[in-house]
Design a protein around this motif. Structure first.
Motif, PDB file in Angstrom:
ATOM      1  N   ALA A   1      -5.970  68.738 -59.567  1.00 23.99           N
ATOM      2  CA  ALA A   1      -6.153  70.158 -59.296  1.00 23.99           C
ATOM      3  C   ALA A   1      -5.555  71.028 -60.403  1.00 23.99           C
TER       4      ALA A   1
ATOM      5  N   THR B   1     -10.600  69.311 -54.118  1.00 21.80           N
ATOM      6  CA  THR B   1      -9.286  68.667 -54.032  1.00 21.80           C
ATOM      7  C   THR B   1      -8.518  69.136 -52.803  1.00 21.80           C
TER       8      THR B   1
ATOM      9  N   LEU C   1     -12.173  62.152 -58.805  1.00 23.20           N
ATOM     10  CA  LEU C   1     -11.679  62.373 -57.441  1.00 23.20           C
ATOM     11  C   LEU C   1     -11.269  61.062 -56.784  1.00 23.20           C
TER      12      LEU C   1
ATOM     13  N   LEU D   1      -4.018  63.750 -56.645  1.00 27.41           N
ATOM     14  CA  LEU D   1      -4.853  64.918 -56.398  1.00 27.41           C
ATOM     15  C   LEU D   1      -4.225  66.200 -56.922  1.00 27.41           C
TER      16      LEU D   1
END
Length: 218
Positions: A177, A193, A10, A173
């Motif tokens: 995802a 996300t 992340l 991101l």
């Protein structure tokens, strides 16, 4: 996937998104601001009326704004490869992000400049100010709150575009995802996300609103 496994992914994806949005925002301002100024200056009744040039620029801007980002990203793959030498990764995504955002921002710049009162421009002309001086010291400063608001909207759009770029290996991101949340059915990472993207957008919008309001009061 545990939080300990998710956190590094992340953090890396968020940093990649920040890089994509940051660089594309810089290039969008450098290209979109003069383009927006040209749309106003070259218009009928502008500081340097060139209707034919304004029409051509207007068509280019309209075409750029009408293309969905995913289509644009694929359509300019040869240009992206020419500029950065690759079509995947964070650096490659900056090219279509910039190409997609420039016409969008240019229209917002045009709108902000048109909100400057004609009497202000006429007063500067009466004082003997030249075109460049009027643009640099009258139009742009007077329109600054609107320009900041337009830039805020553009950055928010770029965040959405950058997430979309994840579908073609653009990193960030959106890519996280797709690869983990969708392809590996990791529902938690998909939710996290989305939450991170929402938080980023809220922070950008709030900051832009505060700056625009303070400039308006000044």
């Amino acid at each position: 996937m545990t939080w300990d496994e998710m956190a590094p992914l992340l953090v890396e994806a968020t940093w990649q998104t920040a890089q994509m949005v940051g660089w594309s925002t810089l290039f969008t301002v450098l290209l979109g601001l003069p383009l927006g100024v040209a749309l106003v200056v070259f218009d009928r009744g502008g500081l340097l009326p060139l209707p034919a040039v304004k029409t051509v620029l207007g068509v280019v801007v309209n075409v750029g704004r009408s293309l969905p980002f995913i289509v644009l990203m694929i359509a300019i793959i040869p240009f992206t490869r020419l500029v950065v030498g690759t079509t995947i990764g964070t650096a490659a995504v900056v090219v279509p992000l910039t190409v997609g955002a420039v016409p969008f921002f240019a229209r917002l710049v045009e709108t902000a400049l048109r909100e400057v009162g004609a009497d202000v421009v006429q007063a500067a002309q009466a004082m003997g100010a030249g075109r460049t001086t009027i643009v640099g010291k009258v139009l742009l400063p007077e329109a600054f709150p609107g320009l900041v608001a337009g830039l805020t909207v553009t950055v928010v759009a770029l965040i959405g575009y950058s997430a979309m770029a994840g579908t073609v290996g653009g990193g960030g991101l959106g890519d996280l995802a797709v690869r983990y949340g969708y392809q590996r059915f990791e529902t938690l990472i998909m939710i996290v996300t989305v939450v991170v993207l929402i938080v980023i957008v809220q922070l950008v919008q709030s900051l832009g609103d505060v700056v625009a309001r303070r400039l308006s009061h000044k």
